[in-house]
Scaffold this motif. Sequence first.
Motif, PDB file in Angstrom:
ATOM      1  N   PHE A 138     102.122  73.801  44.463  1.00 30.25           N
ATOM      2  CA  PHE A 138     103.161  74.770  44.126  1.00 30.25           C
ATOM      3  C   PHE A 138     103.828  75.317  45.384  1.00 30.25           C
ATOM      4  CE2 PHE A 138     100.560  74.703  40.364  1.00 30.25           C
ATOM      5  CZ  PHE A 138     101.496  74.793  39.348  1.00 30.25           C
ATOM      6  N   TYR A 159     108.711  75.391  38.275  1.00 25.40           N
ATOM      7  CA  TYR A 159     109.084  76.407  39.269  1.00 25.40           C
ATOM      8  C   TYR A 159     110.216  77.274  38.734  1.00 25.40           C
ATOM      9  CZ  TYR A 159     106.890  72.652  41.995  1.00 25.40           C
ATOM     10  OH  TYR A 159     106.065  71.659  42.441  1.00 25.40           O
TER      11      TYR A 159
ATOM     12  N   GLY B 332     108.111  71.548  46.101  1.00 22.33           N
ATOM     13  CA  GLY B 332     106.666  71.767  46.006  1.00 22.33           C
ATOM     14  C   GLY B 332     106.087  70.802  47.004  1.00 22.33           C
ATOM     15  N   GLY B 362     111.570  77.142  46.901  1.00 19.46           N
ATOM     16  CA  GLY B 362     110.235  76.605  47.128  1.00 19.46           C
ATOM     17  C   GLY B 362     109.962  76.249  48.577  1.00 19.46           C
TER      18      GLY B 362
END
Lengths: 295, 400
Positions: A138, A159, B332, B362
């Motif tokens: 993640f 996400y 990710g 991210g």
Amino acid sequence: MSILADKTTKVLVQGITGLQASFHVKRSLAAGTKIVAGVSPQRGGTVHVGVPVYDTVREAVAATGASASVMFVPARFVKDAVREAVEAELDVVVTIAYGVPIRDMLEIKAMLKGSKTLLIGPNTPGIITPGEACLGIFPENIHHHGDVGVVSRSSTLTYEAVLETDRAGCGQSTVVGLGDDIIIGTDFVEMLKRFHQDEKTKAIVLLGKLGGMFEEAAADFYQKLPNKKPVVSYVAGTAVPFDYKMGYAGDIITRGKITAEDKKQAMRRAGIIVADSINEIHKCLQELGYGKESL
Amino acid sequence: MNIHEYQAKKIISRYGINIPKGGIAYTPGEAKRVAQRVSPRGPWVLKAQIQSGARAEGHFVEKRAGKEGGIRFLTGRKDIFEEAQKMLGATLVTKQTGIKGKLVSKIYIEEFIRAERIFYASLVIDRMVPCVTLLITAETTNIIDLAVNEQDKILRINLGLNDKINTMQLTQIMTFLKLEERSRKNLKAFINGMHQAFMDLDAIMMEINPVGVDERGDLIALDAKIAFDNNALFRHPDIVQMHDDYEDAARVLKAAKYGFHYQEFDTGSIGCIVNGDGIALTIADMLHNRTEQMACFLNVKGGVDKDKIAAGIKIIMTNPRVEGILINILGGFLRCNLVADGIIAAASEVGLNVPLVVRFEGTNKDEAQEILATSGLPVIMAHTMEEGVEKLLKAMEESD
């Protein structure tokens, strides 16, 4: 509480010595994950990124009492790695790799049947219980401890769903990516079951997409639940024309073509709130009384 | 990965399944010679080799190809040259090819088999069970309608991974199709041959439509389609060699070379670069809600090589149909900074002549935004997917 993994869960990493694994293990450790062992054949006895390495899962479990695994092994070795994990009777196994052959997945599903192991993935970002444990890849800094459970069948949209809960002003109890592949270890039904048993989880965000009938199965299960927690959902794929394909077989299996609209209707009938745009999920949560209006 | 009928037939014949005598031809002259070899007196069937179903009901774009479809029945030897000439080099459109159709560069010529009756048989992955499922029906057209409205007309049998079909299942199929007892042994070998080939070769779909039953009660595959699991091709170098590059658009091939997935649609003017099909689907939904359409998308998946990412981005940047680009990366495994570097590398090589909106989230997002901000490229940044879509549409409107 949370589901699948928390700060007490002892985690081992299969394929820990790889370049990508090292990067993500360091981050998981920094996030507080209790990673107690790594597994890498012929590297037993060494220490990698501060974690003791064992040759086999069995040895790692015997030495550390690990009950969960996150797997960074390449797709073609996943079948053997899962077999090792199942034989060592781990509770949860997360498979990150994408590109696992379908025949291997059929064999893996046969192995899992009757075992105590729950497989998450493949082709998943994994499981994260913010502030407690991260079993996967993640991104940093988007997760916050809270009471909304998130489960998604699209890796990267996971996400986006998390960001929507953030926008609503909620945090997440546990976030689970089920994986993008044709055959996956665990489906929505199992996750809905666990989120409903989890005291910490007050509401659930469920992200579906075109392909298969996982959303329909989730709707069926949810409809029959006696005490329902609110579920907010989005299904990707309303606008995309079907792939040009050969033959009829795929559509026969599903008893006709299934559109994202069909899935949305099935879920609405079951009492699930369906957002028309992924970026409306935060509004749906707020309308239910979760999070803060101001954010 | 899909293969042609003639290749699929060759494969199943190795597993003991009867196929008609046939041969492939690239020129009309060759067609004539092949016809002579497979059946000196005819009749013959000329079959356009494109990877699509419903070829018989299809039509050719070019007038010179005539009004008939992609499967032609011929009785006269003298017609073979002419009909082959009509079909070769022409474009066949079927229900499954999309409006552009597919170029016919080779035809398969077969002896005509007088079948007393025909039926449909296929093996497919049922992902919900999951297992390999055998599908059988006596109908050979409009099968999708049956699947929706008359489900009891399709027999489904879930097969084990390694088991042969058992006597009970065999009887079930015999009864369902009302086959004569003399076909039993042949049917058993036929289904087991299909299943064995399916498992051995990592197929994900195998369709034999129709299966013919001849006057002796023997079964024969009159058509065959096989699709293979791309993720298992590493186990089958011989099948990889059967890949027909002409079946894929140049950009699809190029993207595949770098390990990426590229898909193009018939209309639309917006190109997207994403790291997950789910994002592409979601952006398409958002465009759809604003009556716009996606022209194409590239999924760079979990790419970790900067140069490959740059090469992928170029595929979208150099597509003449693309009038605006939206890059949406939720990092990710994939790190945003690699994509930022890729954008700059690609733009410096091929130029950036259309509006480009980028949304990073991210892993290494801040670093990536910094890279683009200091690059001097006219990149528009967005915070959410929805904002990215809106900003791109606005920029495209303004640049008109």
